[in-house]
Enzyme design. Structure first.
Site, PDB file in Angstrom:
ATOM      1  N   GLU A   1     -10.794 -10.533  -1.501  1.00 22.86           N
ATOM      2  CA  GLU A   1     -10.313  -9.848  -0.363  1.00 22.86           C
ATOM      3  C   GLU A   1     -11.605  -9.342   0.338  1.00 22.86           C
ATOM      4  O   GLU A   1     -12.134  -8.127  -0.091  1.00 22.86           O
ATOM      5  CB  GLU A   1      -9.428  -8.665  -0.528  1.00 22.86           C
ATOM      6  CG  GLU A   1      -8.182  -9.013  -1.176  1.00 22.86           C
ATOM      7  CD  GLU A   1      -6.981  -8.059  -1.001  1.00 22.86           C
ATOM      8  OE1 GLU A   1      -6.046  -8.382  -0.267  1.00 22.86           O
ATOM      9  OE2 GLU A   1      -7.179  -7.086  -1.471  1.00 22.86           O
TER      10      GLU A   1
ATOM     11  N   SER B   1      -5.865  -9.569   6.431  1.00 21.43           N
ATOM     12  CA  SER B   1      -5.282 -10.029   7.690  1.00 21.43           C
ATOM     13  C   SER B   1      -4.412 -11.323   7.562  1.00 21.43           C
ATOM     14  O   SER B   1      -4.614 -12.067   8.677  1.00 21.43           O
ATOM     15  CB  SER B   1      -6.457 -10.023   8.813  1.00 21.43           C
ATOM     16  OG  SER B   1      -7.079  -8.658   8.924  1.00 21.43           O
TER      17      SER B   1
ATOM     18  N   HIS C   1      -8.367  -2.963  -6.578  1.00 26.87           N
ATOM     19  CA  HIS C   1      -8.351  -3.193  -4.996  1.00 26.87           C
ATOM     20  C   HIS C   1      -9.585  -2.273  -4.220  1.00 26.87           C
ATOM     21  O   HIS C   1      -9.833  -1.297  -4.684  1.00 26.87           O
ATOM     22  CB  HIS C   1      -7.002  -2.830  -4.542  1.00 26.87           C
ATOM     23  CG  HIS C   1      -6.823  -3.064  -3.032  1.00 26.87           C
ATOM     24  ND1 HIS C   1      -7.270  -2.427  -2.085  1.00 26.87           N
ATOM     25  CD2 HIS C   1      -6.096  -3.956  -2.518  1.00 26.87           C
ATOM     26  CE1 HIS C   1      -6.616  -2.951  -0.927  1.00 26.87           C
ATOM     27  NE2 HIS C   1      -5.983  -4.068  -1.135  1.00 26.87           N
TER      28      HIS C   1
ATOM     29  N   LYS D   1       0.695  -1.155  -0.118  1.00 23.22           N
ATOM     30  CA  LYS D   1       0.196   0.064   0.096  1.00 23.22           C
ATOM     31  C   LYS D   1       0.986   1.293  -0.065  1.00 23.22           C
ATOM     32  O   LYS D   1       2.010   1.278  -0.759  1.00 23.22           O
ATOM     33  CB  LYS D   1      -1.039   0.069   1.072  1.00 23.22           C
ATOM     34  CG  LYS D   1      -1.858  -1.377   1.134  1.00 23.22           C
ATOM     35  CD  LYS D   1      -2.931  -1.451   2.064  1.00 23.22           C
ATOM     36  CE  LYS D   1      -3.293  -2.819   1.830  1.00 23.22           C
ATOM     37  NZ  LYS D   1      -4.927  -3.185   2.669  1.00 23.22           N
TER      38      LYS D   1
ATOM     39  N   GLY E   1      -0.338  -5.575   5.461  1.00 24.35           N
ATOM     40  CA  GLY E   1       0.589  -5.131   6.449  1.00 24.35           C
ATOM     41  C   GLY E   1       1.656  -6.023   7.121  1.00 24.35           C
ATOM     42  O   GLY E   1       2.479  -5.468   7.028  1.00 24.35           O
TER      43      GLY E   1
END
Ligand code: 13P
Length: 224
Positions: A148, A186, A86, A9, A208
């Site tokens: 997603e 996640s 996305h 990102k 992340g």
């Protein structure tokens, strides 16, 4: 062999990219690894032994579109993949299915493999059907899909593996067997192995957790 994709990102820095490249180059894996850094950092990936992708590309390859990234130039600087649709782009930039389709088409024309992201807000599978409707019936042999669910992105929540499997099976029914299917939302070093063991899965798209080099190395080495 699975696909392990990393979507940074709008994170990272020149320093971080250099450290990532030198450390990840040392990691052996049987999986296919694709990293999607911010476009500004693509130049830091010279000598990277794995694959490179872009997080976004324009609906055209050249012309008067200030501030957008040309799929042709992205290919030129070493990208072989691009994320299309996305959920953050759909929400923040109001990219609808028409725009997603145009970006998919242009990316393919430029030789990039699009990873089309789809996902619903509240376990409504009809949303997925709608998001895929323009692409159904097209030649999807050079297209990857990433499921997603919006409620799993950045929340620490993941659906149970059986549910991921059911949704991927549903998506496969819509797009056919030729397209690899990824799950994103996640994914961490802790849950990657159980998610990658899902029957209908071809890989994961990690957000992340891909910014933790040690953790990402573990995901790259998950045995499945
Ligand atoms: P997180 O892994 O941070 O939930 O992000 C998922 C994602 O959006 C990858 O494209």
């Amino acid at each position: 062999m699975k696909i392990i994709a990393a979507n940074w990102k709008m994170n990272g820095s020149v320093r971080f990219a250099e450290e990532f490249v030198s450390k990840i180059n040392e990691v052996q894996t049987n999986h296919k690894v694709i990293v999607f850094p911010p476009a500004e950092l693509l130049g830091q990936f010279q000598g990277f032994r794995y694959c490179l992708g872009a997080q976004n590309s324009a609906i055209a390859s050249s012309g008067a579109i200030t501030g957008e990234s040309s799929p042709r130039i992205l290919y030129d600087v070493g990208c072989r993949y691009v994320l299309v649709g996305h959920s953050e782009r759909r929400t923040l930039f109001r990219e609808d299915d028409k725009v997603v389709f145009a970006k998919w088409q242009e990316a393919r024309n430029a030789g990039l493999i699009p990873i089309v992201c789809i996902g619903e807000r509240r376990r409504r599978w009809d949303t997925l059907q709608k998001q895929l409707s323009r692409l159904r019936g097209q030649d999807l042999s050079q297209t990857i899909f990433a499921y997603e669910p919006v409620w799993c992105i950045g929340t620490g929540v993941t659906p149970p593996p059986e549910e991921i499997d059911d949704v991927l099976y549903f998506i496969k029914g819509l797009v056919g067997k030729q397209s690899p299917l990824l799950y994103g939302g996640s994914v961490t070093a802790e849950n990657a192995k159980s998610i990658l063991s899902v029957n209908n899965i071809d890989g994961v798209l990690v957000g992340g957790a891909s910014l933790d080099i040690a953790g990402f190395s573990q995901i790259m080495q998950a045995s499945v």
